[in-house]
Design a protein around this motif. Structure first.
Motif, PDB file in Angstrom:
ATOM      1  N   LEU A 338       0.984  -1.142  -0.031  1.00 11.29           N
ATOM      2  CA  LEU A 338      -0.029   0.050  -0.009  1.00 11.29           C
ATOM      3  C   LEU A 338       0.918   1.361  -0.145  1.00 11.29           C
ATOM      4  O   LEU A 338       0.556   2.141  -0.635  1.00 11.29           O
ATOM      5  N   CYS A 339       1.973   1.200   0.721  1.00 13.08           N
ATOM      6  CA  CYS A 339       2.921   2.442   0.773  1.00 13.08           C
ATOM      7  C   CYS A 339       3.407   2.590  -0.496  1.00 13.08           C
ATOM      8  O   CYS A 339       3.896   3.869  -0.722  1.00 13.08           O
ATOM      9  N   ASN A 340       3.928   1.590  -1.110  1.00 13.59           N
ATOM     10  CA  ASN A 340       4.685   1.631  -2.371  1.00 13.59           C
ATOM     11  C   ASN A 340       3.654   2.228  -3.321  1.00 13.59           C
ATOM     12  O   ASN A 340       4.488   3.059  -4.242  1.00 13.59           O
ATOM     13  N   VAL A 341       2.472   2.436  -3.256  1.00 11.49           N
ATOM     14  CA  VAL A 341       1.561   3.057  -4.271  1.00 11.49           C
ATOM     15  C   VAL A 341       0.939   4.327  -3.834  1.00 11.49           C
ATOM     16  O   VAL A 341       0.041   4.910  -4.311  1.00 11.49           O
ATOM     17  N   GLY A 342       1.461   4.693  -2.624  1.00 13.65           N
ATOM     18  CA  GLY A 342       0.807   6.027  -2.117  1.00 13.65           C
ATOM     19  C   GLY A 342      -0.537   5.923  -1.331  1.00 13.65           C
ATOM     20  O   GLY A 342      -1.122   6.967  -1.058  1.00 13.65           O
ATOM     21  N   LYS A 343      -0.709   4.690  -0.963  1.00 13.38           N
ATOM     22  CA  LYS A 343      -2.030   4.574  -0.496  1.00 13.38           C
ATOM     23  C   LYS A 343      -1.707   4.639   1.222  1.00 13.38           C
ATOM     24  O   LYS A 343      -1.982   3.654   1.824  1.00 13.38           O
ATOM     25  N   TRP A 344      -1.123   5.409   1.701  1.00 14.45           N
ATOM     26  CA  TRP A 344      -0.422   5.637   2.996  1.00 14.45           C
ATOM     27  C   TRP A 344      -1.885   5.615   4.160  1.00 14.45           C
ATOM     28  O   TRP A 344      -1.494   5.113   5.061  1.00 14.45           O
ATOM     29  N   SER A 345      -2.941   6.095   3.722  1.00 13.01           N
ATOM     30  CA  SER A 345      -3.842   6.149   4.743  1.00 13.01           C
ATOM     31  C   SER A 345      -4.556   4.624   4.797  1.00 13.01           C
ATOM     32  O   SER A 345      -4.827   4.245   6.052  1.00 13.01           O
ATOM     33  N   GLU A 346      -4.876   3.990   3.966  1.00 11.53           N
ATOM     34  CA  GLU A 346      -5.111   2.570   4.092  1.00 11.53           C
ATOM     35  C   GLU A 346      -4.014   1.857   4.838  1.00 11.53           C
ATOM     36  O   GLU A 346      -4.287   0.721   5.559  1.00 11.53           O
ATOM     37  N   ALA A 347      -2.913   2.171   4.608  1.00  3.32           N
ATOM     38  CA  ALA A 347      -1.648   1.240   5.277  1.00  3.32           C
ATOM     39  C   ALA A 347      -1.769   1.661   6.742  1.00  3.32           C
ATOM     40  O   ALA A 347      -1.557   0.781   7.424  1.00  3.32           O
ATOM     41  N   ASN A 348      -2.033   3.073   6.998  1.00  5.31           N
ATOM     42  CA  ASN A 348      -1.879   3.393   8.622  1.00  5.31           C
ATOM     43  C   ASN A 348      -3.393   2.676   9.118  1.00  5.31           C
ATOM     44  O   ASN A 348      -3.057   2.344  10.175  1.00  5.31           O
ATOM     45  N   ASP A 349      -4.475   2.648   8.393  1.00  4.08           N
ATOM     46  CA  ASP A 349      -5.719   1.858   8.923  1.00  4.08           C
ATOM     47  C   ASP A 349      -5.167   0.475   9.275  1.00  4.08           C
ATOM     48  O   ASP A 349      -5.667   0.066  10.596  1.00  4.08           O
ATOM     49  N   LEU A 350      -4.434  -0.120   8.483  1.00  2.00           N
ATOM     50  CA  LEU A 350      -4.150  -1.536   8.647  1.00  2.00           C
ATOM     51  C   LEU A 350      -3.124  -1.773   9.767  1.00  2.00           C
ATOM     52  O   LEU A 350      -3.117  -2.590  10.481  1.00  2.00           O
ATOM     53  N   PHE A 351      -2.228  -0.828   9.867  1.00  2.00           N
ATOM     54  CA  PHE A 351      -1.155  -0.807  10.801  1.00  2.00           C
ATOM     55  C   PHE A 351      -1.904  -0.704  12.385  1.00  2.00           C
ATOM     56  O   PHE A 351      -1.341  -1.367  13.269  1.00  2.00           O
ATOM     57  N   GLU A 352      -2.862   0.308  12.277  1.00  2.00           N
ATOM     58  CA  GLU A 352      -3.724   0.540  13.549  1.00  2.00           C
ATOM     59  C   GLU A 352      -4.457  -0.525  14.135  1.00  2.00           C
ATOM     60  O   GLU A 352      -4.701  -0.990  14.952  1.00  2.00           O
ATOM     61  N   ASP A 353      -4.780  -1.511  12.907  1.00  2.00           N
ATOM     62  CA  ASP A 353      -5.789  -2.807  13.207  1.00  2.00           C
ATOM     63  C   ASP A 353      -5.055  -3.788  13.835  1.00  2.00           C
ATOM     64  O   ASP A 353      -5.451  -5.016  14.390  1.00  2.00           O
ATOM     65  N   MET A 354      -3.562  -3.827  13.476  1.00  2.00           N
ATOM     66  CA  MET A 354      -2.933  -4.918  13.803  1.00  2.00           C
ATOM     67  C   MET A 354      -2.914  -5.575  15.234  1.00  2.00           C
ATOM     68  O   MET A 354      -3.226  -6.692  15.626  1.00  2.00           O
ATOM     69  N   PRO A 355      -2.869  -4.598  16.357  1.00  2.00           N
ATOM     70  CA  PRO A 355      -3.001  -5.129  17.720  1.00  2.00           C
ATOM     71  C   PRO A 355      -4.235  -5.711  17.992  1.00  2.00           C
ATOM     72  O   PRO A 355      -4.610  -6.474  18.846  1.00  2.00           O
ATOM     73  N   ARG A 356      -5.536  -5.132  17.388  1.00  2.00           N
ATOM     74  CA  ARG A 356      -6.662  -5.513  17.765  1.00  2.00           C
ATOM     75  C   ARG A 356      -6.894  -6.902  16.865  1.00  2.00           C
ATOM     76  O   ARG A 356      -7.573  -7.772  17.400  1.00  2.00           O
ATOM     77  N   GLN A 357      -6.083  -7.458  16.056  1.00  2.00           N
ATOM     78  CA  GLN A 357      -6.395  -8.616  15.377  1.00  2.00           C
ATOM     79  C   GLN A 357      -4.975  -9.717  16.294  1.00  2.00           C
ATOM     80  O   GLN A 357      -4.916 -10.763  15.809  1.00  2.00           O
ATOM     81  N   GLY A 358      -4.482  -9.116  17.334  1.00  2.00           N
ATOM     82  CA  GLY A 358      -3.437  -9.871  17.982  1.00  2.00           C
ATOM     83  C   GLY A 358      -2.061  -9.981  17.362  1.00  2.00           C
ATOM     84  O   GLY A 358      -1.409 -10.963  17.658  1.00  2.00           O
ATOM     85  N   CYS A 359      -1.735  -9.295  16.497  1.00  2.00           N
ATOM     86  CA  CYS A 359      -0.460  -9.271  15.848  1.00  2.00           C
ATOM     87  C   CYS A 359       0.271  -8.016  16.251  1.00  2.00           C
ATOM     88  O   CYS A 359       0.042  -6.734  16.190  1.00  2.00           O
ATOM     89  N   THR A 360       1.346  -8.354  16.613  1.00  2.00           N
ATOM     90  CA  THR A 360       2.447  -7.313  17.313  1.00  2.00           C
ATOM     91  C   THR A 360       3.212  -6.811  16.146  1.00  2.00           C
ATOM     92  O   THR A 360       3.925  -7.676  15.451  1.00  2.00           O
ATOM     93  N   ARG A 361       3.224  -5.534  16.191  1.00  2.00           N
ATOM     94  CA  ARG A 361       4.167  -4.431  15.055  1.00  2.00           C
ATOM     95  C   ARG A 361       5.677  -4.791  15.434  1.00  2.00           C
ATOM     96  O   ARG A 361       5.906  -4.744  16.624  1.00  2.00           O
ATOM     97  N   ASP A 362       6.320  -4.865  14.395  1.00  2.00           N
ATOM     98  CA  ASP A 362       7.771  -5.201  14.629  1.00  2.00           C
ATOM     99  C   ASP A 362       8.419  -3.920  13.853  1.00  2.00           C
ATOM    100  O   ASP A 362       7.713  -2.901  13.306  1.00  2.00           O
ATOM    101  N   VAL A 363       9.860  -3.522  13.965  1.00  2.00           N
ATOM    102  CA  VAL A 363      10.607  -2.516  13.442  1.00  2.00           C
ATOM    103  C   VAL A 363      10.014  -2.500  11.791  1.00  2.00           C
ATOM    104  O   VAL A 363      10.135  -1.233  11.339  1.00  2.00           O
ATOM    105  N   VAL A 364       9.863  -3.515  11.123  1.00  2.00           N
ATOM    106  CA  VAL A 364       9.660  -3.407   9.657  1.00  2.00           C
ATOM    107  C   VAL A 364       8.365  -2.778   9.570  1.00  2.00           C
ATOM    108  O   VAL A 364       8.152  -1.755   8.469  1.00  2.00           O
ATOM    109  N   SER A 365       7.400  -3.084  10.378  1.00  2.00           N
ATOM    110  CA  SER A 365       6.060  -2.434  10.114  1.00  2.00           C
ATOM    111  C   SER A 365       6.034  -0.699  10.287  1.00  2.00           C
ATOM    112  O   SER A 365       5.497  -0.116   9.679  1.00  2.00           O
ATOM    113  N   TYR A 366       6.892  -0.491  11.333  1.00  2.00           N
ATOM    114  CA  TYR A 366       7.093   1.016  11.725  1.00  2.00           C
ATOM    115  C   TYR A 366       7.736   1.630  10.421  1.00  2.00           C
ATOM    116  O   TYR A 366       7.580   2.798   9.977  1.00  2.00           O
ATOM    117  N   ARG A 367       8.940   0.967  10.069  1.00  2.00           N
ATOM    118  CA  ARG A 367       9.587   1.544   9.039  1.00  2.00           C
ATOM    119  C   ARG A 367       8.959   1.767   7.800  1.00  2.00           C
ATOM    120  O   ARG A 367       9.054   2.933   7.025  1.00  2.00           O
TER     121      ARG A 367
END
Length: 460
Positions: A338-367
């Motif tokens: 999503l970030c590669n094609v400029g869909k940063w808003s959708e990427a951010n929504d997915l990033f925010e949803d990760m903890p709710r889905q029981g998935c811990t974000r790592d350094v790659v997610s943040y970068r």
């Protein structure tokens, strides 16, 4: 009050094995009997308890705690550890891209009253190879004859290293040397060299070696060797030959596992043949082969490469319906796409949803999200992600930091720039080049008061 029954060394091993949380396991190991009155008699740990906690901590990359346990083991002179403990530690450091620590552990093995053999040498060579530390591999080989003699596994690792560097002549020399030294060449030997030949597009030689393997050396190919060959052919775009090998497996009544299908699906996506990739996934299910986590992640990656995010989201949904919980790779692949094609808003929504889905974000997610937000000029959101990243102990790439700070200077957003520099300073994540660039730009624009504020921010 009734005195609690003390935990025995045997009971401690059972508890360590059953404890899923590595932090709780470490606390239990350090203090097996917290409710008992302290006595002068120390707890008598067993070798198994050391082995269990070291493996648990190593798998979760809790190296600080693992090193505490290793230090304790070194001083526990009652015990003579088995070499496999250190082989595992070396492996963990290799996985974590910490080859220097792997070398240090190898050098210290004798201090634990344990003799080094070819097993620990091979573990170290493999860790160094995976980190592309080929010069260090040579140093290990030069010194190994003092305590070990190379075996077939050693040669397999060296052949692999030569293939990674494209030194096929050296790989062939090692292959021939094995016979002169009376070492039996096994499936791993042939698979490694065949993959190297495929990667260098020496397809005819690869197929000839496969034939010679059976006719001359009496080694029959198995599913793993076919997977290696099919993967090598897909990597260089030889999909027709890859599918020919798949048909050969069917003809010889060999098991077509999910790994073979995953390789072929990935190869089809790379070649831009999306519909055929979807058909291959469907064929796998029709043939009664259950897609695994890798299968779903390959599909997500392929759809992201094709910019078909609707299909990628559908795979994410299908995974959950089939009983597979999307993992870190699933989310990071989609966020990156999503970030590669400029869909940063959708990427951010997915990033925010990760903890709710029981998935811990790592350094790659943040970068990835940070870079995406910066590229989309979403500077306030990028600053928030940067602050959270630094708070969690992660650092952005230095090139990303430089680019972000330069854009803030260009925009003249001094308030946000000060905030970002404060964040970077707290995490010790600002390099000299970035700092000099900031001072130069501020000075050039004759904003001396702002330059003073920047200096104060970094000195606090």
């Amino acid at each position: 009050m009734k005195t609690p029954t003390p935990i025995s060394p045997f009971r401690l091993c059972f508890l360590l094995r059953s404890q899923k949380d590595p932090t709780l396991a470490f606390k239990l190991f350090k203090n097996p009997n917290p409710d008992l009155i302290p006595t002068a008699k120390p707890f008598r740990y067993s070798l198994l308890s050391y082995d269990l906690i070291i493996n648990k901590l190593g798998r979760f990359k809790m190296f600080k705690e693992m090193e505490q346990v290793l230090h304790q083991l070194k001083n526990d002179t009652r015990l003579v550890p088995e070499e496999i403990i250190f082989c595992n530690v070396i492996k963990f450091y290799g996985w974590a891209r910490l080859p220097e620590r792997a070398v240090q552990v190898f050098d210290e093995i004798p201090q634990y009253r344990c003799q080094r053999t070819v097993k620990s040498v091979n573990s170290l060579l493999h860790a160094l190879m995976n980190n592309k530390k080929f010069d260090e591999m040579k140093e290990v080989l030069l010194g190994m004859e003092k305590y070990a003699r190379a075996d077939a596994c050693t040669y397999n690792i060296l052949i692999h290293a030569c293939c990674l560097n494209g030194y096929l002549d050296d790989a062939w020399s090692l292959f021939d040397e094995m016979q002169r030294k009376g070492l039996k060449r096994n499936r791993v030997t042939f698979a490694t060299l065949i993959k190297g030949l495929c990667m260098e597009k020496k397809i005819n030689e690869a197929f000839k070696l496969k034939i010679d393997m059976v006719r001359i050396h009496g080694v029959s190919p198995d599913e793993r060797l076919y997977a290696v060959m099919i993967n090598g052919l897909c990597e260089v775009g030889e999909l027709t030959l890859a599918f020919r090998l798949k048909e050969e497996m069917v003809r010889d009544k060999m098991t077509l596992c999910s790994a073979i299908y995953n390789i072929l699906i990935n190869g089809l996506f790379k070649a831009g043949r999306q519909e055929e990739a979807i058909g291959m996934f469907e064929e796998m299910e029709i043939n009664g082969i259950k897609p695994d986590m890798i299968s779903y992640n390959v599909m997500i990656k392929g759809f992201c490469k094709a910019k078909d995010f609707e299909s990628a989201y559908r795979v994410l949904k299908d995974m959950a319906e089939k009983g597979y919980k999307p993992n870190l790779i699933s989310y990071n692949t989609l966020i990156g796409g999503l970030c590669n094609v400029g869909k940063w808003s959708e990427a951010n929504d997915l990033f925010e949803d990760m903890p709710r889905q029981g998935c811990t974000r790592d350094v790659v997610s943040y970068r990835m999200l940070f870079d995406g937000l910066c590229d989309g000029s979403q500077f306030n959101e990028a600053a928030l992600i940067l602050d959270e990243m630094i708070f969690k102990g992660y650092e952005p790439h230095s090139a990303s930091t430089y680019k972000f700070v330069a854009r803030l200077c260009q925009e003249g957003n001094m308030n946000l720039l000060l905030k970002v520099l404060n964040t970077l300073a707290k995490g010790n994540a600002i390099d000299q080049e970035t700092w000099l660039m900031v001072i130069s730009r501020v000075h050039r624009e004759d904003k001396l008061s702002s330059a003073t504020e920047l200096l104060d921010a970094l000195l606090l």
